[in-house]
Motif scaffolding. Structure first.
Motif, PDB file in Angstrom:
ATOM      1  N   ALA A  40       0.821  -1.301  -0.003  1.00  0.00           N
ATOM      2  CA  ALA A  40      -0.120  -0.110  -0.078  1.00  0.00           C
ATOM      3  C   ALA A  40       0.966   1.163   0.079  1.00  0.00           C
ATOM      4  N   VAL A  41       1.904   1.361   0.721  1.00  0.00           N
ATOM      5  CA  VAL A  41       2.825   2.329   0.880  1.00  0.00           C
ATOM      6  C   VAL A  41       3.604   2.519  -0.417  1.00  0.00           C
ATOM      7  N   MET A  42       4.118   1.413  -0.893  1.00  0.00           N
ATOM      8  CA  MET A  42       4.867   1.316  -2.060  1.00  0.00           C
ATOM      9  C   MET A  42       4.188   2.024  -3.342  1.00  0.00           C
ATOM     10  N   ASN A  43       2.629   1.617  -3.234  1.00  0.00           N
ATOM     11  CA  ASN A  43       2.120   1.812  -4.497  1.00  0.00           C
ATOM     12  C   ASN A  43       1.605   3.476  -4.577  1.00  0.00           C
ATOM     13  N   ILE A  44       1.542   4.037  -3.407  1.00  0.00           N
ATOM     14  CA  ILE A  44       1.276   5.201  -3.437  1.00  0.00           C
ATOM     15  C   ILE A  44       2.397   6.354  -3.299  1.00  0.00           C
ATOM     16  N   HIS A  45       3.421   6.092  -2.659  1.00  0.00           N
ATOM     17  CA  HIS A  45       4.581   6.809  -2.449  1.00  0.00           C
ATOM     18  C   HIS A  45       5.582   6.489  -3.575  1.00  0.00           C
ATOM     19  N   PHE A  46       5.606   5.426  -4.177  1.00  0.00           N
ATOM     20  CA  PHE A  46       6.887   5.146  -5.066  1.00  0.00           C
ATOM     21  C   PHE A  46       6.181   4.980  -6.557  1.00  0.00           C
ATOM     22  N   LYS A  47       5.584   3.854  -6.701  1.00  0.00           N
ATOM     23  CA  LYS A  47       5.075   3.206  -7.849  1.00  0.00           C
ATOM     24  C   LYS A  47       4.178   4.209  -8.541  1.00  0.00           C
ATOM     25  N   GLY A  48       3.224   4.505  -7.664  1.00  0.00           N
ATOM     26  CA  GLY A  48       2.259   5.844  -8.219  1.00  0.00           C
ATOM     27  C   GLY A  48       3.004   6.965  -8.887  1.00  0.00           C
ATOM     28  N   VAL A  49       3.774   7.545  -7.926  1.00  0.00           N
ATOM     29  CA  VAL A  49       4.444   8.651  -8.401  1.00  0.00           C
ATOM     30  C   VAL A  49       5.305   8.524  -9.794  1.00  0.00           C
ATOM     31  N   PHE A  50       6.252   7.268  -9.711  1.00  0.00           N
ATOM     32  CA  PHE A  50       6.769   6.966 -10.824  1.00  0.00           C
ATOM     33  C   PHE A  50       5.711   7.017 -12.111  1.00  0.00           C
ATOM     34  N   PHE A  51       4.770   6.190 -12.061  1.00  0.00           N
ATOM     35  CA  PHE A  51       4.133   5.968 -13.320  1.00  0.00           C
ATOM     36  C   PHE A  51       2.972   7.212 -13.637  1.00  0.00           C
ATOM     37  N   LEU A  52       2.793   7.989 -12.671  1.00  0.00           N
ATOM     38  CA  LEU A  52       1.858   9.290 -12.859  1.00  0.00           C
ATOM     39  C   LEU A  52       2.867  10.292 -13.697  1.00  0.00           C
ATOM     40  N   THR A  53       3.934  10.362 -13.133  1.00  0.00           N
ATOM     41  CA  THR A  53       4.928  11.328 -13.839  1.00  0.00           C
ATOM     42  C   THR A  53       5.265  10.954 -15.310  1.00  0.00           C
ATOM     43  N   GLN A  54       5.521   9.503 -15.472  1.00  0.00           N
ATOM     44  CA  GLN A  54       5.655   9.117 -16.863  1.00  0.00           C
ATOM     45  C   GLN A  54       4.483   9.382 -17.504  1.00  0.00           C
ATOM     46  N   LYS A  55       3.391   9.072 -16.954  1.00  0.00           N
ATOM     47  CA  LYS A  55       2.254   9.468 -17.971  1.00  0.00           C
ATOM     48  C   LYS A  55       1.796  10.867 -18.187  1.00  0.00           C
ATOM     49  N   GLY A  73       9.766   5.424   4.964  1.00  0.00           N
ATOM     50  CA  GLY A  73      11.054   6.329   5.009  1.00  0.00           C
ATOM     51  C   GLY A  73      11.769   5.718   3.825  1.00  0.00           C
ATOM     52  N   SER A  74      11.997   4.386   3.521  1.00  0.00           N
ATOM     53  CA  SER A  74      12.558   3.616   2.491  1.00  0.00           C
ATOM     54  C   SER A  74      11.936   4.086   0.935  1.00  0.00           C
ATOM     55  N   MET A  75      10.640   4.332   1.022  1.00  0.00           N
ATOM     56  CA  MET A  75       9.954   4.820  -0.309  1.00  0.00           C
ATOM     57  C   MET A  75      10.230   5.938  -0.493  1.00  0.00           C
ATOM     58  N   LYS A  76      10.549   6.972   0.527  1.00  0.00           N
ATOM     59  CA  LYS A  76      11.032   8.295   0.188  1.00  0.00           C
ATOM     60  C   LYS A  76      12.218   8.404   0.030  1.00  0.00           C
ATOM     61  N   SER A  77      13.324   7.507   0.270  1.00  0.00           N
ATOM     62  CA  SER A  77      14.628   7.578  -0.210  1.00  0.00           C
ATOM     63  C   SER A  77      14.479   7.298  -1.648  1.00  0.00           C
ATOM     64  N   ALA A  78      13.617   6.430  -2.031  1.00  0.00           N
ATOM     65  CA  ALA A  78      13.453   6.078  -3.417  1.00  0.00           C
ATOM     66  C   ALA A  78      12.998   7.170  -4.246  1.00  0.00           C
ATOM     67  N   ILE A  79      12.166   7.991  -3.782  1.00  0.00           N
ATOM     68  CA  ILE A  79      11.649   9.023  -4.604  1.00  0.00           C
ATOM     69  C   ILE A  79      12.809  10.171  -4.625  1.00  0.00           C
ATOM     70  N   GLU A  80      13.744  10.228  -3.669  1.00  0.00           N
ATOM     71  CA  GLU A  80      14.778  11.009  -3.671  1.00  0.00           C
ATOM     72  C   GLU A  80      15.708  10.784  -4.908  1.00  0.00           C
ATOM     73  N   THR A  81      16.204   9.283  -5.064  1.00  0.00           N
ATOM     74  CA  THR A  81      16.903   8.848  -6.077  1.00  0.00           C
ATOM     75  C   THR A  81      16.110   9.124  -7.463  1.00  0.00           C
ATOM     76  N   LEU A  82      14.970   8.624  -7.592  1.00  0.00           N
ATOM     77  CA  LEU A  82      14.250   8.900  -8.818  1.00  0.00           C
ATOM     78  C   LEU A  82      14.160  10.322  -9.398  1.00  0.00           C
TER      79      LEU A  82
END
Length: 254
Positions: free
Chosen positions: A115-130, A160-169
């Motif tokens: 649930a956290v991954m989908n909203i904080h990382f996967k969702g951000v990744f693919f919403l930005t892509q779209k 916190g780990s998902m937010k680190s992923a966002i910073e790298t992305l």
């Protein structure tokens, strides 16, 4: 880059930090579109507040963790933009939508993690892509992270780990979108007194005092401490800031 006729999209803009960001962006002379997950009434109040500042505003429902919704959302958004601005494009994407998870590492379930991954990382990744085909060249992407990507409080290992992923992305976005003059940056709030996570920072006196005690400026953050920073990153003056993490925490855990 004048802000006149520019448009920002703020996810999770119906309350808390997103609401403050949206209103501050409007104060800079830009139109704003906000998304909300379930609170249509509050989103409507944000739209009214922006319109009272003389700027165009709209709100659309979007569950940013559900990638299957994205095509429909962008159809809705671009239809609105075509009507209001004469084209389907916008200038600023602020990936703010999110939920909290407080769970010890040893007890975090796969369902909670997903649930956290989908909203904080996967969702951000693919919403930005779209969103990329609709972001104007010279636009900006602002991703919201957290102080918890730098310092550690027990119970936030997944978040916190998902937010680190966002910073790298974000650094990758800055690199790969540079040819289009699109800058990408991170704003990382410290603990803020909102209803985020059930209002834990705002309403739990013990948590509030503990955070204030480890913050150089001696208090917990407020939404007003963050919105103006995001709005600034949408201005011409901020155009040379790219690939950066800007922590706005009052000096937490220095």
């Amino acid at each position: 880059m004048s802000t006149k006729n520019k448009v920002a999209l703020v996810t999770g803009g119906s309350r808390g930090l997103g609401r403050n960001m949206a209103i501050n962006i409007a104060k800079k002379g830009m139109g704003v579109v906000v998304t909300y997950n379930s609170n249509k009434e509050e989103a409507g109040k944000v739209v009214a507040a922006i319109q009272s500042l003389g700027q165009k505003a709209a709100a659309f429902q979007l569950d940013t963790s559900n990638i299957k919704q994205f095509d429909g959302f962008f159809n809705e958004l671009t239809t609105y933009l075509n009507k209001e601005t004469g084209g389907p494009n916008f200038d600023f994407l602020i990936n703010n939508a999110g939920t909290a998870l407080y769970a010890p590492f040893a007890e975090t379930t796969e369902e909670q993690f997903d649930a956290v991954m989908n909203i904080h990382f996967k969702g951000v990744f693919f919403l930005t892509q779209k969103a990329l085909p609709f972001i104007n060249d010279g636009g900006r992407i602002i991703n919201i992270s957290s102080g918890l990507a730098r310092f550690s409080f027990p119970g936030s290992s997944a978040y916190g780990s998902m937010k680190s992923a966002i910073e790298t992305l974000t650094r990758y976005l800055a690199k790969e979108l540079g040819s289009r003059r699109i800058a990408a940056n991170v704003v990382a709030p410290g603990a803020i007194a909102t209803d985020f996570g059930g209002g834990r920072t705002r309403d739990n006196k013990e948590v509030n005092q503990q955070i204030a005690s480890v913050t150089a400026l001696g208090r917990v953050g407020e939404p007003e401490d963050i919105g103006g920073i995001v709005a600034f990153l949408c201005t011409e003056e901020a155009g040379w800031i790219n690939g950066q993490r800007i922590e706005a925490s009052g000096g937490m855990m220095l």
